[in-house]
Design a protein around this motif. Structure first.
Motif, mmCIF file in Angstrom:
data_model
loop_
_atom_site.group_PDB
_atom_site.id
_atom_site.type_symbol
_atom_site.label_atom_id
_atom_site.label_comp_id
_atom_site.label_asym_id
_atom_site.label_seq_id
_atom_site.Cartn_x
_atom_site.Cartn_y
_atom_site.Cartn_z
ATOM 1 N N SER A 1 0.829 -1.210 0.000
ATOM 2 C CA SER A 1 0.000 0.000 0.000
ATOM 3 C C SER A 1 0.859 1.255 0.000
ATOM 4 O O SER A 1 0.541 2.243 -0.672
ATOM 5 C CB SER A 1 -0.930 0.012 1.217
ATOM 6 N N LEU A 2 1.944 1.221 0.777
ATOM 7 C CA LEU A 2 2.867 2.351 0.799
ATOM 8 C C LEU A 2 3.448 2.600 -0.586
ATOM 9 O O LEU A 2 3.504 3.740 -1.058
ATOM 10 C CB LEU A 2 3.984 2.094 1.811
ATOM 11 N N LEU A 3 3.857 1.552 -1.258
ATOM 12 C CA LEU A 3 4.419 1.703 -2.601
ATOM 13 C C LEU A 3 3.381 2.189 -3.606
ATOM 14 O O LEU A 3 3.681 3.011 -4.472
ATOM 15 C CB LEU A 3 5.039 0.390 -3.073
ATOM 16 N N GLU A 4 2.138 1.703 -3.477
ATOM 17 C CA GLU A 4 1.079 2.162 -4.376
ATOM 18 C C GLU A 4 0.809 3.652 -4.170
ATOM 19 O O GLU A 4 0.630 4.403 -5.128
ATOM 20 C CB GLU A 4 -0.197 1.349 -4.150
ATOM 21 N N ALA A 5 0.782 4.089 -2.901
ATOM 22 C CA ALA A 5 0.584 5.508 -2.608
ATOM 23 C C ALA A 5 1.735 6.324 -3.187
ATOM 24 O O ALA A 5 1.522 7.396 -3.769
ATOM 25 C CB ALA A 5 0.461 5.738 -1.103
ATOM 26 N N HIS A 6 2.954 5.828 -3.041
ATOM 27 C CA HIS A 6 4.117 6.510 -3.609
ATOM 28 C C HIS A 6 3.980 6.630 -5.117
ATOM 29 O O HIS A 6 4.229 7.692 -5.695
ATOM 30 C CB HIS A 6 5.401 5.751 -3.252
ATOM 31 N N ASP A 7 3.588 5.556 -5.770
ATOM 32 C CA ASP A 7 3.452 5.568 -7.222
ATOM 33 C C ASP A 7 2.386 6.565 -7.671
ATOM 34 O O ASP A 7 2.561 7.267 -8.671
ATOM 35 C CB ASP A 7 3.112 4.168 -7.745
ATOM 36 N N VAL B 1 1.415 9.344 -6.071
ATOM 37 C CA VAL B 1 1.929 10.696 -5.873
ATOM 38 C C VAL B 1 3.004 11.011 -6.907
ATOM 39 O O VAL B 1 3.037 12.106 -7.474
ATOM 40 C CB VAL B 1 2.474 10.872 -4.437
ATOM 41 N N ALA B 2 3.867 10.058 -7.174
ATOM 42 C CA ALA B 2 4.962 10.282 -8.118
ATOM 43 C C ALA B 2 4.459 10.470 -9.548
ATOM 44 O O ALA B 2 5.098 11.155 -10.346
ATOM 45 C CB ALA B 2 5.950 9.122 -8.059
ATOM 46 N N SER B 3 3.300 9.902 -9.867
ATOM 47 C CA SER B 3 2.792 10.014 -11.235
ATOM 48 C C SER B 3 2.091 11.343 -11.496
ATOM 49 O O SER B 3 1.864 11.707 -12.646
ATOM 50 C CB SER B 3 1.825 8.862 -11.530
#
Length: 163
Positions: free
Chosen positions: A35-41, A43-45
Motif C-alpha cells: 500500500s505504501l508503494l502504491e501511494a508513492h506511485d 503521488v509520483a505520477s
C-alpha cells in the motif's frame, strides 16, 4: 509496484535461498508495504505545477498568494481567564499583524506565533482591523483558543541574550 513484482520473480527463481532473500520476499509481500508503494506511485505520477510568483508591485496578487489554502495556519492555544498573552498588534494594510511578542510571555513560551504573522480569526470570528477590539476579545477568552493566521515566513531576529 512493477519493480516489486520483478524483484519477487527474481527471488523465486533463485536456486539457493538464504535468510535475507526470505525476509526480503516477506517484506515485499506485506499488504502495508505494498500500500505504501502504491501511494508513492500515485503521488509520483502526478504533475505538480508551481504558479509563477506574483509581481511585486501588485498588492492584489500578493494578497491572493498569501490567502492560498496552504498558507493559512490554524493555531490552538490554552489560556486562563485574565492571563495576558504577551503580544501586541498593529494595523498594516487593513490587517492585524503581530507587532511584538514579549519575552517570557505565554505566546513566547508556546512559540507558535511570530512577529509579522497576520491574525485573521479568533475562535471562528473575523477580527476586523481594530487592535483594541482584538486585545479585548483575547482577554475575555479562556480555555482553548483557535487562531487562524497567515504566517509571515520572515526570519525573526534572534532575541538578545541577557545575562
Amino acid at each position: 509496484m512493477e519493480l516489486v513484482t520483478e524483484i519477487l520473480g527474481d527471488i523465486s527463481n533463485l536456486k539457493v535461498k538464504d535468510d535475507s532473500t526470505t525476509e526480503l520476499s516477506r517484506i515485499l509481500k506485506e499488504p502495508h508495504f505494498q500500500s505504501l508503494l502504491e501511494a508513492h506511485d500515485m503521488v509520483a505520477s502526478k504533475c505538480y505545477e508551481v504558479p509563477p510568483p506574483p509581481e511585486l508591485g501588485n498588492d492584489a496578487a500578493v494578497n491572493s498568494a498569501l490567502m492560498q489554502a496552504d498558507a493559512v495556519r490554524m493555531i490552538g492555544i490554552r489560556k486562563k481567564a485574565g492571563e495576558p498573552l504577551g503580544v501586541t498588534f498593529r494595523v498594516e494594510k487593513d490587517d492585524l499583524v503581530i507587532a511584538r511578542i514579549l519575552h517570557g510571555g505565554m505566546i513566547d513560551r508556546q512559540g507558535l506565533l511570530h512577529v509579522g504573522d497576520i491574525i485573521k480569526e479568533v475562535n471562528g470570528k473575523d477580527v476586523g482591523n481594530n487592535p483594541t477590539e482584538l486585545q479585548e476579545m483575547l482577554k475575555n477568552c479562556s480555555g482553548g483558543i483557535t487562531l487562524k493566521i497567515l504566517p509571515s515566513y520572515r526570519d525573526a531576529p534572534a532575541p538578545p541574550q541577557v545575562k
